[in-house]
Design a protein around this motif. Sequence first.
Motif, PDB file in Angstrom:
ATOM      1  N   PRO A  28       0.820  -1.215   0.000  1.00  0.00           N
ATOM      2  CA  PRO A  28       0.000   0.000   0.000  1.00  0.00           C
ATOM      3  C   PRO A  28       0.852   1.262   0.000  1.00  0.00           C
ATOM      4  N   LEU A  29       0.356   2.287  -0.694  1.00  0.00           N
ATOM      5  CA  LEU A  29       1.008   3.595  -0.663  1.00  0.00           C
ATOM      6  C   LEU A  29       0.757   4.258   0.680  1.00  0.00           C
ATOM      7  N   PRO A  30       1.691   5.071   1.166  1.00  0.00           N
ATOM      8  CA  PRO A  30       1.501   5.750   2.449  1.00  0.00           C
ATOM      9  C   PRO A  30       0.199   6.565   2.457  1.00  0.00           C
ATOM     10  N   GLY A  31      -0.606   6.323   3.481  1.00  0.00           N
ATOM     11  CA  GLY A  31      -1.828   7.097   3.681  1.00  0.00           C
ATOM     12  C   GLY A  31      -3.036   6.612   2.904  1.00  0.00           C
ATOM     13  N   SER A  32      -2.861   5.678   1.961  1.00  0.00           N
ATOM     14  CA  SER A  32      -3.998   5.273   1.120  1.00  0.00           C
ATOM     15  C   SER A  32      -5.054   4.487   1.902  1.00  0.00           C
ATOM     16  N   LEU A  33      -4.617   3.579   2.754  1.00  0.00           N
ATOM     17  CA  LEU A  33      -5.578   2.778   3.518  1.00  0.00           C
ATOM     18  C   LEU A  33      -6.371   3.656   4.477  1.00  0.00           C
ATOM     19  N   GLU A  34      -5.681   4.594   5.100  1.00  0.00           N
ATOM     20  CA  GLU A  34      -6.350   5.519   6.028  1.00  0.00           C
ATOM     21  C   GLU A  34      -7.320   6.423   5.267  1.00  0.00           C
ATOM     22  N   ALA A  35      -6.953   6.816   4.051  1.00  0.00           N
ATOM     23  CA  ALA A  35      -7.842   7.652   3.232  1.00  0.00           C
ATOM     24  C   ALA A  35      -9.129   6.898   2.915  1.00  0.00           C
ATOM     25  N   ILE A  36      -9.001   5.631   2.543  1.00  0.00           N
ATOM     26  CA  ILE A  36     -10.181   4.818   2.260  1.00  0.00           C
ATOM     27  C   ILE A  36     -11.030   4.671   3.514  1.00  0.00           C
ATOM     28  N   ALA A  37     -10.388   4.489   4.663  1.00  0.00           N
ATOM     29  CA  ALA A  37     -11.119   4.367   5.931  1.00  0.00           C
ATOM     30  C   ALA A  37     -11.896   5.652   6.231  1.00  0.00           C
ATOM     31  N   ARG A  38     -11.262   6.802   6.008  1.00  0.00           N
ATOM     32  CA  ARG A  38     -11.951   8.080   6.272  1.00  0.00           C
ATOM     33  C   ARG A  38     -13.141   8.262   5.333  1.00  0.00           C
ATOM     34  N   LEU A  39     -12.974   7.885   4.080  1.00  0.00           N
ATOM     35  CA  LEU A  39     -14.080   7.995   3.123  1.00  0.00           C
ATOM     36  C   LEU A  39     -15.213   7.034   3.490  1.00  0.00           C
ATOM     37  N   THR A  40     -14.854   5.829   3.908  1.00  0.00           N
ATOM     38  CA  THR A  40     -15.861   4.853   4.336  1.00  0.00           C
ATOM     39  C   THR A  40     -16.670   5.405   5.503  1.00  0.00           C
ATOM     40  N   LYS A  41     -15.977   5.949   6.492  1.00  0.00           N
ATOM     41  CA  LYS A  41     -16.658   6.472   7.684  1.00  0.00           C
ATOM     42  C   LYS A  41     -17.530   7.679   7.362  1.00  0.00           C
ATOM     43  N   ALA A  42     -17.202   8.380   6.266  1.00  0.00           N
ATOM     44  CA  ALA A  42     -17.998   9.539   5.845  1.00  0.00           C
ATOM     45  C   ALA A  42     -19.171   9.129   4.957  1.00  0.00           C
ATOM     46  N   GLY A  43     -19.334   7.819   4.755  1.00  0.00           N
ATOM     47  CA  GLY A  43     -20.503   7.341   4.026  1.00  0.00           C
ATOM     48  C   GLY A  43     -20.292   7.077   2.546  1.00  0.00           C
ATOM     49  N   TYR A  44     -19.054   7.112   2.090  1.00  0.00           N
ATOM     50  CA  TYR A  44     -18.782   6.823   0.685  1.00  0.00           C
ATOM     51  C   TYR A  44     -18.814   5.318   0.428  1.00  0.00           C
ATOM     52  N   THR A  45     -19.354   4.940  -0.724  1.00  0.00           N
ATOM     53  CA  THR A  45     -19.253   3.578  -1.229  1.00  0.00           C
ATOM     54  C   THR A  45     -18.034   3.549  -2.137  1.00  0.00           C
ATOM     55  N   ILE A  46     -17.051   2.736  -1.797  1.00  0.00           N
ATOM     56  CA  ILE A  46     -15.774   2.730  -2.507  1.00  0.00           C
ATOM     57  C   ILE A  46     -15.705   1.513  -3.414  1.00  0.00           C
ATOM     58  N   VAL A  47     -15.408   1.795  -4.689  1.00  0.00           N
ATOM     59  CA  VAL A  47     -15.322   0.757  -5.705  1.00  0.00           C
ATOM     60  C   VAL A  47     -13.970   0.889  -6.400  1.00  0.00           C
ATOM     61  N   VAL A  48     -13.359  -0.233  -6.708  1.00  0.00           N
ATOM     62  CA  VAL A  48     -12.097  -0.244  -7.444  1.00  0.00           C
ATOM     63  C   VAL A  48     -12.373  -0.703  -8.875  1.00  0.00           C
ATOM     64  N   ALA A  49     -11.794   0.015  -9.851  1.00  0.00           N
ATOM     65  CA  ALA A  49     -11.877  -0.365 -11.264  1.00  0.00           C
ATOM     66  C   ALA A  49     -10.453  -0.392 -11.800  1.00  0.00           C
ATOM     67  N   THR A  50      -9.973  -1.575 -12.185  1.00  0.00           N
ATOM     68  CA  THR A  50      -8.559  -1.722 -12.502  1.00  0.00           C
ATOM     69  C   THR A  50      -8.322  -2.589 -13.734  1.00  0.00           C
ATOM     70  N   ASN A  51      -7.484  -2.113 -14.638  1.00  0.00           N
ATOM     71  CA  ASN A  51      -7.008  -2.946 -15.738  1.00  0.00           C
ATOM     72  C   ASN A  51      -5.998  -3.947 -15.165  1.00  0.00           C
ATOM     73  N   GLN A  52      -6.177  -5.203 -15.469  1.00  0.00           N
ATOM     74  CA  GLN A  52      -5.249  -6.236 -14.998  1.00  0.00           C
ATOM     75  C   GLN A  52      -4.854  -7.136 -16.167  1.00  0.00           C
ATOM     76  N   SER A  53      -4.171  -6.532 -17.144  1.00  0.00           N
ATOM     77  CA  SER A  53      -3.790  -7.283 -18.348  1.00  0.00           C
ATOM     78  C   SER A  53      -2.743  -8.355 -18.054  1.00  0.00           C
ATOM     79  N   GLY A  54      -2.123  -8.301 -16.873  1.00  0.00           N
ATOM     80  CA  GLY A  54      -1.193  -9.363 -16.481  1.00  0.00           C
ATOM     81  C   GLY A  54      -1.878 -10.725 -16.481  1.00  0.00           C
ATOM     82  N   LEU A  55      -3.187 -10.709 -16.234  1.00  0.00           N
ATOM     83  CA  LEU A  55      -3.970 -11.947 -16.274  1.00  0.00           C
ATOM     84  C   LEU A  55      -4.009 -12.479 -17.714  1.00  0.00           C
ATOM     85  N   GLY A  56      -4.361 -11.609 -18.653  1.00  0.00           N
ATOM     86  CA  GLY A  56      -4.425 -11.998 -20.055  1.00  0.00           C
ATOM     87  C   GLY A  56      -3.065 -12.343 -20.641  1.00  0.00           C
ATOM     88  N   ARG A  57      -2.017 -11.755 -20.090  1.00  0.00           N
ATOM     89  CA  ARG A  57      -0.661 -12.034 -20.575  1.00  0.00           C
ATOM     90  C   ARG A  57      -0.078 -13.301 -19.960  1.00  0.00           C
TER      91      ARG A  57
END
Length: 194
Positions: A28-57
């Motif tokens: 994890p990048l510094p502060g990223s997990l805590e940022a997600i936690a703060r957004l969660t506690k503020a009522g945000y629904t957090i979704v990840v959208a990621t290209n993962q071409s390593g799977l196809g490769r």
Amino acid sequence: MKLIILDRDGVINEDSDLFIKSPDEWIPLPGSLEAIARLTKAGYTIVVATNQSGLGRGYFDIMTLNAIHQKMQNAVKAAGGLIEAIFFCPHTASDNCDCRKPRQGMFSTIAERFDTKLDDVPSVGDSLRDLQAAFLAGCIPILVLSGKGKQTLENGGLPPKTVIFDDLSAVADHLLSEKQKTIENKDKNIQEPT
């Protein structure tokens, strides 16, 4: 619903030109997990959208990708946050699919899954294709300067209305300060005599 869409590599965790191929390589990048936690506690629904071409490769299989995502989910949960869902594109660019960013297929799927429009939903990424997909889907494209973000900024050609922050923690600071201003304005309107 207050939705926010996050890219994974370079936003939540360290990126690698050699791909993240195992749970051990997911850092994890510094502060990223805590940022997600703060957004969660503020009522945000957090979704990840990621290209993962390593799977196809063939650099890793679906079980390994699931293990990487389980490690990410556990780390976020330990920090007090929640990622509601993870959407990924397994294809390479030559597959010409609709789900690989910069196309908006993953975003359309997110809108369907959560039965919501993506107009003005913040979408955070570190690459031009993240921002392009967000813009096409009607989201607010947010560039972070972590990961490949500085290079993306230097290369230019960002979509209109792209907002720029140092990292995910700064994005959370901004969104939560905007929310606080809205609450304060509502309270002020209620308290002022008519």
